[in-house]
Structure formats: C-alpha cells, structure tokens
Design an enzyme around this catalytic site. Sequence first.
Site, PDB file in Angstrom:
ATOM      1  N   LYS A   1       0.845  -1.203   0.000  1.00  0.00           N
ATOM      2  CA  LYS A   1       0.000   0.000   0.000  1.00  0.00           C
ATOM      3  C   LYS A   1       0.876   1.248   0.000  1.00  0.00           C
ATOM      4  CE  LYS A   1      -3.944   2.034   2.538  1.00  0.00           C
ATOM      5  NZ  LYS A   1      -4.809   1.923   3.727  1.00  0.00           N
TER       6      LYS A   1
ATOM      7  N   SER B   1      -9.788   1.870   2.824  1.00  0.00           N
ATOM      8  CA  SER B   1      -8.920   2.646   1.966  1.00  0.00           C
ATOM      9  C   SER B   1      -7.897   1.815   1.189  1.00  0.00           C
ATOM     10  CB  SER B   1      -8.183   3.680   2.817  1.00  0.00           C
ATOM     11  OG  SER B   1      -7.292   3.038   3.706  1.00  0.00           O
TER      12      SER B   1
ATOM     13  N   SER C   1     -10.060  -0.508   6.929  1.00  0.00           N
ATOM     14  CA  SER C   1      -9.437  -0.297   5.621  1.00  0.00           C
ATOM     15  C   SER C   1      -8.700  -1.498   5.037  1.00  0.00           C
ATOM     16  CB  SER C   1      -8.468   0.886   5.677  1.00  0.00           C
ATOM     17  OG  SER C   1      -9.163   2.100   5.632  1.00  0.00           O
TER      18      SER C   1
END
Lengths: 98, 486
Positions: free
Chosen positions: B77, B152, B176
Amino acid sequence: MSSTLTVADVERIAALAQLELTAEEKQLFTKQLADILDYAEQLQAVDTSGVPATAHVLGEPVERDDAERPSLAIDEAVGNAPDPASAPGLFRVPRVIG
Amino acid sequence: MLQSTASAIREDVASGRVSAVEVCRAFLDRTTAVNAALNAFNLVTSERALAQAAEIDRRRAAGQTLGVLAGVPVAIKDNLCVRGMTTTASSRILEHFVPPYDATVVARLAAADAVVIGKTNCDEFAMGSSNENSAFGPVRNPWAQDRTPGGSSGGSAAAVAARCAPLALGSDTGGSIRQPAGFCGVVGLKPTYGRVSRYGLLAFASSLDQIGPFTHTVRDAALALSAIAGADPSDATASREAVPDFAASLTGDIKGLRIGVPRAFVADGVDAGVRAAFDAAIGTLRGSGAQLVDIELPHARYAIPVYYLVATAEASSNLARYDGVRYGYRSARDKDQNLKQMYSRTRDEGFGAEVKRRIMLGTYVLSAGYYDAYYLKAQQVRTLVRQDYQQAFEKVDVIAMPTSPIPPFRLGERTGDPLQMYLADVFTVSANLAGLPAISVPCGFSEGHLPVGLQLTGRMFDEATLLRAADAYERETDWHAQAPAI
C-alpha cells in the site's frame, strides 16, 4: 451546539489548521461538518459519568535503551526538500517576519 | 501460476520447481495487463523486482537457505515507506516523496525474501471507504468495474483479487483492510493493535492504525503475519508479546469453539444478499462443531461517531507535519508569500477534500470549548465499546459479523454525502477502537455476483484462535478460490 456551526466557525478552525480554504470549500464544509457533528450528538445521550477515557489500548509503552545508533545522512534527510537551500544540509523557507 | 497461494509459490521456489524470476515475470505481466483497467497500482517496480528475484535464484543455486516468503510477489500500500521507491499516500502533497528508509514491515518482508512489485493505490492518507479519495483516481473492483473495491486499501485488495500478487499489505484504521477484502473476495487481516510495528507507515490515527496482509487463504495470512509481527525498537507501541508460528494453529478443529453473534447489532440495515451469505456462513461454522452464542454489544452502535471524532482528532495532529518545508509539495502561488501563507496554501492545494474535511473536524473537536463535549466524550464511549467486547469474550472465543452491511457500491454513488460514506463502516470500526484482531474471509456473493465478507473478531493477541476459526470455515467452502473474470 453543532447545528449553529457558521462560516465564521469554519474560518476560525481553518486558521487553526493552517488551511487557506476557498470560498466554495468554506460553504461546503460548513454544511458537511454540521451534518457530521449533528450525527455525533447522539453520544451526549450515553451516560459516561465515572467512565475513564481510552486514549490507546495498550498498557505502558515499550521503552528502549537510550543508545546511539546510526541516523540518516544529512543529504538523505534533506533530499526531499521542495526548495533545497544553496548551502548543504539546510531547508529554505519564505521570510518569517514582515 | 497466477492462481497459486503464497505458500505454494514459496515451496516451488525453494524446491527449484520454478525460479523466482519466472514467478516475478508472470505476476508483473499480469499486473501490466490489468492495471490500465483497475488502476490498482500507483507504481510498478518491474526492474527492481526482477533484480531481487534473480538474486533469490542465485542464492538458492548457491545452496543458501531462503526466507519463509521466498520469491513471493507482494504489493505494498502506498502509505508504507519503501526506501528509494516513491511513496505518495495517494496524495498530491507527497506526489514526489522518496523515502530514505524502509518501513519495518517492508524490511521484514525483504528479510523473508518476498519481492516487492509495486505500490498500490488507496484513499488519500488512508481516509476513505471506497478508494475514491485518491489523488490518482479510483481503483475499480475486479468483480464489477463500475463498482468500488472498498477502501482505503482498495488497490491492495484489487491487486490480490485480480491475481497481480498473491500477497499485499494494507493498513486498517477503521476497516481499511477488512472492508476492501470483503468487497474484492479475498482474505484481509487486521492484527491486534501493537502486534505489528507501524514504523514507516504514514500515520493517520496513531491509536487505531495497524498494518496487515491481503491473501487468498487464511494460511497465507498466518504466514505473512508471522513474518511481519513482533517488537520493534523504532515503535514504542509495537508489543513485545511473543509471536507464535500462526500457521501451526490452523488445525481445522473448531469443535466446541464458542462463536458470538451480536444479533441485535447486525439486525438492521443489512443488505438481503449480505444477510443470506452471513447466515449461511455462521451455519457452516456451526456445522463444523462451533457453538453459536447470542451476545450483546450495546455500545457498538456508537462506534461510528466515536471513531470519526477520535480518528479525525488524531489525524489533525498527525497531518500537521505536511507544511511544505521538509518534504512534499510546496505552493508556489506567490513568490513573495510569507511563511504562514506558504503553509496554509500548500496544505489547501496539496490535500484533497476528504483529508481537509477530517483535519477540520479533528481540529474542531480538539479546540477550546469543544474538547470535553466531543473528544473526551468520544474517548469515554470508546471505553464502553471496549468493555462490551471484554464482557462478550468472557462467554465466547470469537465474534462473527458481516464485514460490511452492504455489497460493493457503484463508484460515485456515495461521494456527495460524507456521512453516508462513514456509516458503511459500522461493523469494522469497533475492532480498531478496542484494539482487537479481526479478519474478513470470502463467504459468498450477493445479487449481481458481488463478493460478501464474513468478519471474525478475536481477543487481544489471540490471532491464533481467530485464524483457526477462519481457516476452519475456509476448509468447508470454496469462495476463496473463485477469481473474477478480468
């Protein structure tokens, strides 16, 4: 208290947060923040008398020995500066006074 | 090969059945083929990945022992620092930021011989539930490209679902990892707060943030967790709790395991397809010998307002560092601007709307006159949310809920109303508030063949039991083996 949130409140918060908002953003955030704060009002109905606050869920933070260890080289530490100073190892900022 | 698990790839590379370079090339080719459609990656680092894979092959040829993730391609990420690799948090304000150091999790993956293939798209600074807050455009759900992959960590979830990598790392502050895992039909694990070092994670809400893996199987999640977990001198909140070999706990035996179901909490506002999949899933767990126990989490319904007050307060403080001086974007609107003007213009121009909204909300609830009514009140109710779980865990070993009350929604459907977007996090935020480990595993599909996730939550630092329950469920189903037709 939140339903009375005004554009002036938003301007005051923006100044605290160092955000120079546009006029459109101020209008939009006034409405949206009021909606969110109104929703959060439901917490006022919860009886929290005598309830301690939780800031984090762990016990004591883990400590480490206060020992020297390698750190970033100066050119790495300043390598991402948006306005590198002419002298090595410095950040350049706009004038602070005046 | 693209369908392989991380465990299988590691075995094949270590035994020489396939080279790390072949594995790396296959997943890079796949990534290149689908990323234009999905926008799951902010950066693909092919050259670096192939060089690292070649080095692993060389070391194997030289007879050296390889790490537990040898040759496994991994997507990171884009809010996790990788030394020398542009790390943006999907924000304009960090568009060209190149970290001079590795996050601890990245260093540990490297030590396990995993191969980083790129940085995945996400909501800006991990603030969002749909990946639509990225400065670089939304990620598309591999199962239905007009829909959100969740957020997210949407790019990490989509990358694993689309077989660009068998393993990805994400971060989970209010769901997330779990919500995008549910939306994309993959496994997503949020470890106990403190189980994994946060050093090198661009901080959003420091008392809630936790890093964890996306995988196809629970076994791979266990393997990855064992590799990244444990104490770290660079993070005072990283626990010294011993890190077991989590894969060893996957016995398949959950006879007599007590699984709590908060019936009242999950009664309302749950999509019919999600409800049907969830009911079937807990039926499967019962069929495997688990005992279903009704529990109450009376304060769970307050978790959303508590979360959005606590998380934004912490975010407003954490994001104060982005000021245009030491790194990142700097406003050049006026060459004669003074320092304070430079700060506030940099921040207005560099941050997206949701990030600014949260900084504003957090600043407000921390400001004089409002602190007690909002922030302190939220911290007190956070205590009550924790106590609900503590009481429940006296009666049960694991708690089951849907991961999300709704299936993946259409891109654009909820962007106009931030509060509606926040409400979608109803089942995930409380695990962060209480610090508990939680996992989402695929448990079926709702109408339109949209993935549904089953969320299991465990006791603090008891990922072993949590993973054992999730693995036992996975053994009875094949949802995790299904792949989208992209």
